[in-house]
Every structure is written in structure tokens, then in C-alpha cells.
Design an enzyme around this catalytic site. Structure first.
Site, PDB file in Angstrom:
ATOM      1  N   GLU A   1      -4.035  13.144  -1.370  1.00 59.79           N
ATOM      2  CA  GLU A   1      -5.495  13.084  -1.319  1.00 59.79           C
ATOM      3  C   GLU A   1      -6.116  14.308  -0.655  1.00 59.79           C
ATOM      4  O   GLU A   1      -7.181  14.774  -1.070  1.00 59.79           O
ATOM      5  CB  GLU A   1      -5.928  11.812  -0.588  1.00 59.79           C
ATOM      6  CG  GLU A   1      -5.787  10.538  -1.426  1.00 59.79           C
ATOM      7  CD  GLU A   1      -4.360  10.055  -1.577  1.00 59.79           C
ATOM      8  OE1 GLU A   1      -4.106   9.185  -2.439  1.00 59.79           O
ATOM      9  OE2 GLU A   1      -3.487  10.562  -0.843  1.00 59.79           O
TER      10      GLU A   1
ATOM     11  N   HIS B   1      -5.166  -1.599   0.607  1.00 60.40           N
ATOM     12  CA  HIS B   1      -5.944  -1.272  -0.580  1.00 60.40           C
ATOM     13  C   HIS B   1      -7.303  -1.982  -0.582  1.00 60.40           C
ATOM     14  O   HIS B   1      -8.029  -1.910  -1.574  1.00 60.40           O
ATOM     15  CB  HIS B   1      -5.193  -1.681  -1.851  1.00 60.40           C
ATOM     16  CG  HIS B   1      -3.959  -0.896  -2.117  1.00 60.40           C
ATOM     17  ND1 HIS B   1      -2.847  -0.977  -1.314  1.00 60.40           N
ATOM     18  CD2 HIS B   1      -3.656   0.003  -3.088  1.00 60.40           C
ATOM     19  CE1 HIS B   1      -1.897  -0.172  -1.794  1.00 60.40           C
ATOM     20  NE2 HIS B   1      -2.370   0.428  -2.868  1.00 60.40           N
TER      21      HIS B   1
END
Length: 231
Positions: free
Chosen positions: A34, A103
Site C-alpha cells: 500500500e 478488514h
């Protein structure tokens, strides 16, 4: 640019067909990194492009926090206006999809506290299109945050390529007079459901969808087919 956005079509099928339509020079599959994804987006924006990068969920934006907070959000200020960062960071937030604790977090409120970032949280297909197009017109970075449970939502979307929704303008989704319920993203829809329950008890509620967490603009405009206006 993002993870699995190419031939796979995206974890939530948001980029399905892009690879075939636009080709691999424009649609970039990335490693699971990321910080690299956002850092490359920042560099591309500084070089004059208008990139859109995708983080599979907002949970993993923590791995790109330095790039988002200390670089994307601050370079215009730190450079004295010599550089702008027209970057959109698309990501997914929210719980309820049974995908586990790492998540299912909602960090958009954190990013709304960062000077230099715009944080957009649409709740309907119409708002996604109108707000995304407005974000594409900006010269500063945007966190474009979509709730995981809204991907099955169906609704009308304008055909006009000129359709825009102003950044920061709330939507008055329902008029009442007894109480006001405010929400954003999926919770704006939950607020409408709560208003239906209150109606059965003789209580009429205004329901306001914030649409954006940063900025909030205190300008009034006439909502579509409604008598009252939202800030």
C-alpha cells in the site's frame, strides 16, 4: 493502480472490464504494498498526471499512512504551492460482511481530521458518480471511501457526462420536523429506516446524508423534489 484491479477486475468488481477497455499501460496491477501504491500515485500527481489508486480496504491504508498524511496531504503547503496532488485514493470501509477484524474497521473519521485531505463517503450510485466526477476536478488529494455493504445497492445514475455533485454539500433525503437524523455512507440508509419506524409512532424525522466528512460547506441549496434544504 491497485491490487488485482487488472485482469481480475477488482476485489469488489469495481474495475471489471477496465483492463480490456483501457489496456495495461493505463490500468496498473500493483504488488501487495500500500505504501508503494499511494507513493507512486503521489509521484505521478506531482509529475502532472491525475491518478486514481485503489486500496483494497481502508484497514490497509495504515501501511500507507505516511504517504497519505505526510506527503499527499501536505506537499502543496510544504512546497509553497509549487506542487499540487490531484490524487484520488479509492478504498472500502465498514463492518458487517463477515470478513474479519482486520478488514472491518472504519478509519475515514481519522482522515477527516487531516488538513489537506478531502474525505468523500457516498451512499447511492447517483452520489458515487456525481461526487467522483467532482473529485476528478480537484487539484488536491481525496479519500473516496465506499462501504463494503453498499456494493449491492441499486439505484438511478444520470447519463449526462456533465452531472456533478458539489463536494461538501449534504443531501436532505427526507423531511420531517420533529427530529433530525444525520448519517453518512451506509448509516444514511439506516437513518432512513429508523425514520420509517419513527413515522409509525407519529414522529416525523429529517434525514440528512452528509455525503462528505471533509469539508462541510454551510451553503444551502435546494434538494431535488424536497421543500426544505440541508446545510
Amino acid at each position: 493502480m491497485g491490487e488485482d484491479i487488472g485482469p481480475y477486475g477488482g476485489a469488489f468488481a469495481v474495475t471489471k472490464g477496465f483492463w480490456e477497455q483501457y489496456g495495461k499501460r493505463r490500468i496498473k496491477d500493483s504488488p501487495l504494498a500500500e505504501s508503494v501504491i499511494v507513493g507512486a500515485g503521489v509521484g505521478a500527481a506531482m509529475a502532472g498526471l491525475r491518478p486514481v489508486v485503489e486500496l483494497m480496504t481502508i484497514n490497509f491504508s495504515l501501511l500507507a499512512m505516511d504517504q497519505i498524511v505526510n506527503h499527499a496531504a501536505k506537499i502543496r503547503y510544504m512546497s509553497g504551492g509549487q506542487f499540487s496532488i490531484p490524487l484520488i485514493i479509492r478504498t472500502v470501509t465498514g463492518a458487517g460482511a463477515s470478513v474479519g477484524a482486520t478488514h472491518s474497521q472504519s478509519f475515514e473519521g481519522w482522515y477527516a481530521s487531516v488538513p489537506g485531505l478531502t474525505v468523500v463517503t457516498p451512499s447511492t450510485p447517483r452520489d458515487v458518480i456525481g461526487l467522483f466526477r467532482s473529485c476528478r476536478d480537484l487539484s488536491d488529494p481525496v479519500m473516496f471511501v465506499e462501504h463494503i455493504l453498499l456494493y449491492g445497492t441499486r439505484g438511478e445514475a444520470p447519463d449526462s457526462g456533465d452531472f456533478r455533485i458539489p463536494i461538501g454539500q449534504a443531501d436532505l433525503r427526507r423531511t420531517g420536523g420533529d427530529i433530525t437524523l444525520c448519517g453518512y455512507s451506509r448509516m444514511a440508509l439506516v437513518a432512513e429506516q429508523a425514520a420509517d419506524i419513527l413515522t409509525r409512532e407519529g414522529i416525523e424525522a429529517d434525514v440528512i446524508d452528509l455525503r462528505c466528512l471533509r469539508p462541510w460547506i454551510c451553503k444551502r441549496s435546494s434538494p431535488r423534489s424536497r421543500k426544505r434544504t440541508a446545510p
